[in-house]
Design a protein around this motif. Structure first.
Motif, PDB file in Angstrom:
ATOM      1  N   UNK A 188      -4.661  68.233 -40.900  1.00  8.14           N
ATOM      2  CA  UNK A 188      -3.722  68.910 -41.799  1.00  8.14           C
ATOM      3  C   UNK A 188      -3.159  67.952 -42.838  1.00  8.14           C
ATOM      4  N   UNK A 189      -2.884  66.725 -42.437  1.00  7.03           N
ATOM      5  CA  UNK A 189      -2.374  65.738 -43.393  1.00  7.03           C
ATOM      6  C   UNK A 189      -3.402  65.467 -44.486  1.00  7.03           C
ATOM      7  N   UNK A 190      -4.665  65.346 -44.106  1.00  5.78           N
ATOM      8  CA  UNK A 190      -5.716  65.120 -45.095  1.00  5.78           C
ATOM      9  C   UNK A 190      -5.888  66.341 -45.994  1.00  5.78           C
ATOM     10  N   UNK A 191      -5.765  67.530 -45.408  1.00  5.48           N
ATOM     11  CA  UNK A 191      -5.854  68.761 -46.186  1.00  5.48           C
ATOM     12  C   UNK A 191      -4.741  68.825 -47.228  1.00  5.48           C
ATOM     13  N   UNK A 192      -3.526  68.505 -46.831  1.00  2.00           N
ATOM     14  CA  UNK A 192      -2.404  68.527 -47.759  1.00  2.00           C
ATOM     15  C   UNK A 192      -2.589  67.496 -48.864  1.00  2.00           C
ATOM     16  N   UNK A 193      -3.132  66.357 -48.514  1.00  2.99           N
ATOM     17  CA  UNK A 193      -3.319  65.322 -49.535  1.00  2.99           C
ATOM     18  C   UNK A 193      -4.365  65.760 -50.541  1.00  2.99           C
ATOM     19  N   UNK A 210       4.584  60.784 -45.954  1.00 10.13           N
ATOM     20  CA  UNK A 210       3.305  61.096 -45.320  1.00 10.13           C
ATOM     21  C   UNK A 210       2.555  59.818 -44.953  1.00 10.13           C
ATOM     22  N   UNK A 211       2.606  58.800 -45.814  1.00 11.14           N
ATOM     23  CA  UNK A 211       1.983  57.531 -45.470  1.00 11.14           C
ATOM     24  C   UNK A 211       2.702  56.859 -44.309  1.00 11.14           C
TER      25      UNK A 211
END
Length: 271
Positions: A188-193, A210-211
């Motif tokens: 999900x974090x990669x998707x949001x990025x 996020x980082x």
């Protein structure tokens, strides 16, 4: 790893939130406040509604101190114990002073202050579905602007999403997530990025937090990291918490975090 325990907690078991006016009333140090303990509350049959902070709304003008205002936000115990975990997470998300971490030099200390002074978080951390509820709500939130309606008023925007990411930082730091949950969160974090794109001034704190979350996840959950990268991430996390991203070139840490998130998500690095 981080667990900086110099703050205070304040909760109540009264039917209604009550201002603590007795100067001798006990205050539990955060060092004795168990962050993300092994959950013991079975929440599978809890379906109660969330809380709109009615007591705080009605009495906030009477408060004489910030501590009194925070105490007014506590959820009545009978409502708290029956609230569904999804509604409890949403209630925590909408805490009126959720953004108080901004007032601290160390933002990790700041989010601990919010969490350990609200009985909603104390309850959430004890529930078996508590850690998953953090991820579920994060997945439902947009990456640029978050809006929620309550009584016809839009009351949630990007800073609240940043605050929620910091809450997830504490869960990751105390290793409350399972490996499967880390995989879901990394995806999900990669998707949001990918949706969000490059950093911009208006969304600096969202990218930054996020980082920080990614760094904590990589540090605790990526067993393939060499020692040199673990040390680098430990310093990166400390720097982020204390300096809020102002200063050094953090490119190498960012690269390590992104590669680690792809690895944890089971996704190719370049898609």
């Amino acid at each position: 790893m981080m667990a900086m325990m110099a703050l205070t907690a304040c909760t109540t078991d009264e039917p209604e939130p009550v201002i603590q006016s007795d100067p001798t009333s006990p205050v539990v140090p955060v060092g004795d406040f168990k962050m993300w303990p092994t959950p013991t509350i079975d929440d599978s049959d809890l379906h109660g509604e969330g809380y709109a902070f009615d007591y705080w709304q009605e009495h906030k003008s009477e408060a004489q101190t910030g501590d009194e205002l925070m105490a007014m936000c506590n959820v009545p115990n009978d409502l708290l114990k029956n609230m569904s975990t999804d509604n409890l997470a949403w209630t925590c998300f909408n805490h009126p002073y959720m953004e108080n971490w901004i007032l601290f030099n160390d933002i990790y200390d700041g989010i601990l202050s919010v969490m350990t002074r609200f009985n909603g978080y104390e309850e959430l951390m004890k529930r078996k579905g508590g850690a998953q509820s953090l991820i579920d709500l994060y997945c439902r939130l947009g990456c640029k602007r978050v809006e929620a309606e309550r009584d016809g008023i839009t009351l949630v925007d990007e800073p609240y999403l940043v605050s929620w990411v910091l809450v997830m930082c504490t869960a990751a730091d105390y290793q409350a997530f399972s490996q499967d949950q880390v995989t879901e969160l990394a995806k999900e974090m990669l998707h949001k990025k990918r949706i969000h794109g490059p950093s911009s001034t208006s969304h600096f704190h969202l990218d930054y937090s996020s980082y920080l979350l990614g760094g904590i996840i990589a540090y605790h959950y990526d067993e393939t990291l060499p020692v040199e990268q673990q040390v680098l991430l430990a310093n990166f996390i400390k720097f982020c918490c204390q300096q809020q991203g102002v200063g050094a070139d953090l490119g190498r840490s960012h690269d390590i975090i992104l590669i680690s998130l792809h690895r944890l998500a089971g996704e190719p690095l370049w898609q």
